[in-house]
Write a protein that holds these residues in place. Sequence first.
Motif, PDB file in Angstrom:
ATOM      1  N   LEU A  99       0.700  -1.317   0.208  1.00 33.77           N
ATOM      2  CA  LEU A  99       0.063  -0.269   0.045  1.00 33.77           C
ATOM      3  C   LEU A  99       0.620   1.349   0.194  1.00 33.77           C
ATOM      4  CD1 LEU A  99      -3.216   0.307  -0.107  1.00 33.77           C
ATOM      5  CD2 LEU A  99      -2.727   0.677   1.904  1.00 33.77           C
ATOM      6  N   GLU A 100       1.963   1.362   0.587  1.00 34.27           N
ATOM      7  CA  GLU A 100       3.146   2.092   0.234  1.00 34.27           C
ATOM      8  C   GLU A 100       4.362   1.557  -0.298  1.00 34.27           C
ATOM      9  OE1 GLU A 100       4.627   4.192   4.398  1.00 34.27           O
ATOM     10  OE2 GLU A 100       6.129   5.042   3.522  1.00 34.27           O
ATOM     11  N   GLY A 101       4.500   0.774  -0.719  1.00 38.53           N
ATOM     12  CA  GLY A 101       5.602   0.550  -1.919  1.00 38.53           C
ATOM     13  C   GLY A 101       5.302   0.710  -2.974  1.00 38.53           C
ATOM     14  N   SER A 102       4.272   0.285  -3.969  1.00 42.47           N
ATOM     15  CA  SER A 102       3.644   0.005  -4.872  1.00 42.47           C
ATOM     16  C   SER A 102       2.461   1.530  -5.012  1.00 42.47           C
ATOM     17  CB  SER A 102       3.446  -0.655  -5.220  1.00 42.47           C
ATOM     18  OG  SER A 102       2.497  -0.491  -6.692  1.00 42.47           O
ATOM     19  N   LYS A 103       2.678   2.880  -5.268  1.00 43.19           N
ATOM     20  CA  LYS A 103       1.584   3.705  -5.689  1.00 43.19           C
ATOM     21  C   LYS A 103       0.316   3.428  -6.731  1.00 43.19           C
ATOM     22  CE  LYS A 103       4.563   7.162  -4.276  1.00 43.19           C
ATOM     23  NZ  LYS A 103       3.759   8.009  -2.791  1.00 43.19           N
ATOM     24  N   VAL A 267      -0.290   0.188  12.132  1.00 41.29           N
ATOM     25  CA  VAL A 267      -0.924   2.226  11.886  1.00 41.29           C
ATOM     26  C   VAL A 267      -1.422   2.127  10.067  1.00 41.29           C
ATOM     27  CG1 VAL A 267      -0.192   4.387  11.453  1.00 41.29           C
ATOM     28  CG2 VAL A 267       0.403   2.873  13.570  1.00 41.29           C
ATOM     29  N   LEU A 268      -2.603   2.789   9.961  1.00 39.79           N
ATOM     30  CA  LEU A 268      -2.253   2.318   8.580  1.00 39.79           C
ATOM     31  C   LEU A 268      -2.448   4.196   8.316  1.00 39.79           C
ATOM     32  CD1 LEU A 268      -3.455   2.738   5.385  1.00 39.79           C
ATOM     33  CD2 LEU A 268      -6.104   2.241   6.368  1.00 39.79           C
ATOM     34  N   TYR A 269      -1.998   5.025   7.344  1.00 38.26           N
ATOM     35  CA  TYR A 269      -1.739   6.700   7.655  1.00 38.26           C
ATOM     36  C   TYR A 269      -2.151   6.804   5.556  1.00 38.26           C
ATOM     37  CZ  TYR A 269       1.284  10.255   6.401  1.00 38.26           C
ATOM     38  OH  TYR A 269       1.670  11.579   6.503  1.00 38.26           O
ATOM     39  N   ALA A 270      -3.211   7.879   5.879  1.00 46.19           N
ATOM     40  CA  ALA A 270      -3.823   8.467   4.964  1.00 46.19           C
ATOM     41  C   ALA A 270      -3.061   9.963   5.164  1.00 46.19           C
ATOM     42  CB  ALA A 270      -5.086   8.817   4.794  1.00 46.19           C
ATOM     43  N   PRO A 279     -12.412  15.337   1.450  1.00 43.71           N
ATOM     44  CA  PRO A 279     -11.372  14.733   1.944  1.00 43.71           C
ATOM     45  C   PRO A 279     -10.763  13.658  -0.066  1.00 43.71           C
ATOM     46  CG  PRO A 279     -12.612  13.291   3.070  1.00 43.71           C
ATOM     47  CD  PRO A 279     -12.983  14.779   2.610  1.00 43.71           C
ATOM     48  N   LYS A 280      -9.414  13.747   0.047  1.00 46.29           N
ATOM     49  CA  LYS A 280      -9.003  12.468  -1.326  1.00 46.29           C
ATOM     50  C   LYS A 280      -7.492  12.443  -0.352  1.00 46.29           C
ATOM     51  CE  LYS A 280     -11.685  14.322  -4.794  1.00 46.29           C
ATOM     52  NZ  LYS A 280     -11.943  14.475  -6.467  1.00 46.29           N
ATOM     53  N   VAL A 281      -7.176  10.577  -1.159  1.00 48.88           N
ATOM     54  CA  VAL A 281      -6.156  10.550  -0.584  1.00 48.88           C
ATOM     55  C   VAL A 281      -4.583  10.983  -1.674  1.00 48.88           C
ATOM     56  CG1 VAL A 281      -4.898   8.319  -0.205  1.00 48.88           C
ATOM     57  CG2 VAL A 281      -7.386   8.568   0.905  1.00 48.88           C
ATOM     58  N   LEU A 282      -4.077  11.086  -0.823  1.00 46.57           N
ATOM     59  CA  LEU A 282      -2.534  11.929  -1.580  1.00 46.57           C
ATOM     60  C   LEU A 282      -2.138  10.189  -1.624  1.00 46.57           C
ATOM     61  CD1 LEU A 282      -1.566  15.542  -0.445  1.00 46.57           C
ATOM     62  CD2 LEU A 282      -2.978  14.756  -2.316  1.00 46.57           C
ATOM     63  N   GLU A 283      -1.761   9.909  -0.748  1.00 47.21           N
ATOM     64  CA  GLU A 283      -0.632   8.661  -0.311  1.00 47.21           C
ATOM     65  C   GLU A 283      -1.362   8.030   0.773  1.00 47.21           C
ATOM     66  OE1 GLU A 283       3.340   8.932   0.681  1.00 47.21           O
ATOM     67  OE2 GLU A 283       2.463  10.687   2.027  1.00 47.21           O
ATOM     68  N   PHE A 284      -0.927   6.680   0.575  1.00 48.27           N
ATOM     69  CA  PHE A 284      -1.101   5.853   2.188  1.00 48.27           C
ATOM     70  C   PHE A 284       0.169   5.433   2.366  1.00 48.27           C
ATOM     71  CE2 PHE A 284      -5.204   4.629   0.404  1.00 48.27           C
ATOM     72  CZ  PHE A 284      -5.857   4.384   1.235  1.00 48.27           C
ATOM     73  N   ASN A 285       0.475   5.906   3.751  1.00 50.88           N
ATOM     74  CA  ASN A 285       1.600   4.742   4.299  1.00 50.88           C
ATOM     75  C   ASN A 285       0.985   4.064   5.817  1.00 50.88           C
ATOM     76  OD1 ASN A 285       3.014   6.874   2.642  1.00 50.88           O
ATOM     77  ND2 ASN A 285       3.296   7.858   4.368  1.00 50.88           N
ATOM     78  N   VAL A 286       2.419   2.858   5.902  1.00 52.96           N
ATOM     79  CA  VAL A 286       1.886   1.530   6.209  1.00 52.96           C
ATOM     80  C   VAL A 286       2.920   1.566   8.011  1.00 52.96           C
ATOM     81  CG1 VAL A 286       1.673   0.571   4.421  1.00 52.96           C
ATOM     82  CG2 VAL A 286       3.614  -0.007   5.624  1.00 52.96           C
ATOM     83  N   ARG A 287       2.427   3.102   8.658  1.00 54.42           N
ATOM     84  CA  ARG A 287       3.573   3.325   9.306  1.00 54.42           C
ATOM     85  C   ARG A 287       3.359   4.957   9.730  1.00 54.42           C
ATOM     86  NH1 ARG A 287       6.177   6.501   7.602  1.00 54.42           N
ATOM     87  NH2 ARG A 287       5.925   7.423   4.749  1.00 54.42           N
ATOM     88  N   PHE A 288       3.333   5.061  11.124  1.00 52.20           N
ATOM     89  CA  PHE A 288       3.658   6.052  11.827  1.00 52.20           C
ATOM     90  C   PHE A 288       4.407   7.381  10.760  1.00 52.20           C
ATOM     91  CE2 PHE A 288       2.715   4.268  16.314  1.00 52.20           C
ATOM     92  CZ  PHE A 288       2.241   4.913  16.651  1.00 52.20           C
ATOM     93  N   GLY A 289       3.727   8.614  10.778  1.00 53.68           N
ATOM     94  CA  GLY A 289       4.811   9.209   9.896  1.00 53.68           C
ATOM     95  C   GLY A 289       5.319   9.842  10.896  1.00 53.68           C
ATOM     96  N   ASP A 290       6.488  10.798  10.294  1.00 54.59           N
ATOM     97  CA  ASP A 290       7.663  10.724  10.933  1.00 54.59           C
ATOM     98  C   ASP A 290       8.184  12.937  10.096  1.00 54.59           C
ATOM     99  OD1 ASP A 290      10.088  12.043  11.652  1.00 54.59           O
ATOM    100  OD2 ASP A 290      11.031  10.722  12.231  1.00 54.59           O
ATOM    101  N   PRO A 291       7.564  13.174  11.119  1.00 58.40           N
ATOM    102  CA  PRO A 291       7.078  13.834  12.704  1.00 58.40           C
ATOM    103  C   PRO A 291       6.313  13.886  12.832  1.00 58.40           C
ATOM    104  CG  PRO A 291       7.865  15.922  12.086  1.00 58.40           C
ATOM    105  CD  PRO A 291       7.675  14.727  10.744  1.00 58.40           C
TER     106      PRO A 291
END
Length: 424
Positions: A99-103, A267-270, A279-291
Amino acid sequence: MKVLVIGGGGREHAMVWKIAQSRKVRKIFCAPGNAGIGKVAECVNIKADKIHDLLNFAKFEGIDLTVVGPEAPLTLGIVDLFEKEGKKIFGVSKAAAELEGSKVFAKELMKRYNIPSAEYKVFYSPIEAENYIRMKGAPIVVKADGLAAGKGVIVAGTVEEAVDAIDLIMRRKAFGDSGSRVVIEECLKGEEASFMAFTDGETVVPMASSQDHKRVFDGDRGPNTGGMGAYSPAPVVTQQMQERVMQEIMYPAVRGMKQEGIPYRGVLYAGLMIGEDGPKVLEFNVRFGDPEAQPLLMRLEGDLVEIMLACAEKKLTPEMVGWKPEASVCVVAASKGYPGEYQKGMPIQGLDEAAKVPGAVVFHAGTADRDNRVVTNGGRVLGVTAIGADVSEAISRAYETISKIKFDGMHFRKDIGARALKRT
Ligand code: AMP
Ligand code: GLY
């Protein structure tokens, strides 16, 4: 319990800080960690992507729970590896990390489950991509399919810029295999926000909203970085907007992944763009955001270890997760030259003075111990984080704290949280 945290940035320091408050925990290890983490946990000299070495360490030490910070070990399959050996771990499986590794994977999932996102097309050939860009015109967004250390997205203001991006990604292979496919998508307008949730694959529990500051200079100017600061909550995410994000994005994504045969636990990060039509999704990440993790974890009420165990064991309930009503802000102190080339090894002064400011915590990102002194060891060096009755108080505290700290070439944004101030 013995807990192992994987990673060594500001996000991982915030995780270690919160995990240390759990009554369940007797000892924390962190691989590889940093100088600040080393004050709370025992740092282990294993890189985050050495997943077999990490497994051997976890078995040898009798680790009860492993917690993964960054995406790299997740995409390499660390969770599958640990679970096969019966070791408990918090994070998503290799298949879910796509989900994060491939757009392309993320866009196709969103299309199949009607999750709002930008209109897009996938290209395997640079010539076809360029023709499409010329037909569509600018502004337009070009994205390398795979991981590219945050540099694989080009928001092009002109057709030439977009065509140059295709050349960089597909012909010159600036991001290697990540560029064998590109996504070209519509440029969305609105205000960005980060929205994260804990999930055990069935139950989805929202976190407080937050907002990141990606550009290096004040006023959102200059090149993109890993994030120069963040705050929580983000006023653009009202209670009503949060409900929409849950109904239109978070639940369908977790349900969709399950339906695809890829249970999603972690963790699902949108990354959201909130515009006129929602709201529209720009990207998903599969972890906490930093920062984002730094201000978020400062507001989290509840036992992070209990929450993470519950995600891994499919026992998550909404009651486990609460949020302090206060606001929090994180200001990142970066090395001279970052996000370009930067120097390391600069001694950091004032950390003891900064530690005395009430309501503030200095999370370390790129730091190391050298001869009993803390020195810089990365582009983002510190995440100075503070909590306050409202965002304005949190901002004052964070800046009061950072004013006590010095290292050669240190720079930071002076306007973290300004957008939230304007809205409130
Ligand atoms: P991503 O890595 O996908 O989050 O993209 C990095 C940044 O590019 C985002 O934080 C946005 O600022 C911007 N971006 C990505 N996709 C779009 C889009 N479709 N429209 C406008 N901006 C975008
Ligand atoms: N702060 C954005 C990210 O962690 O990807």
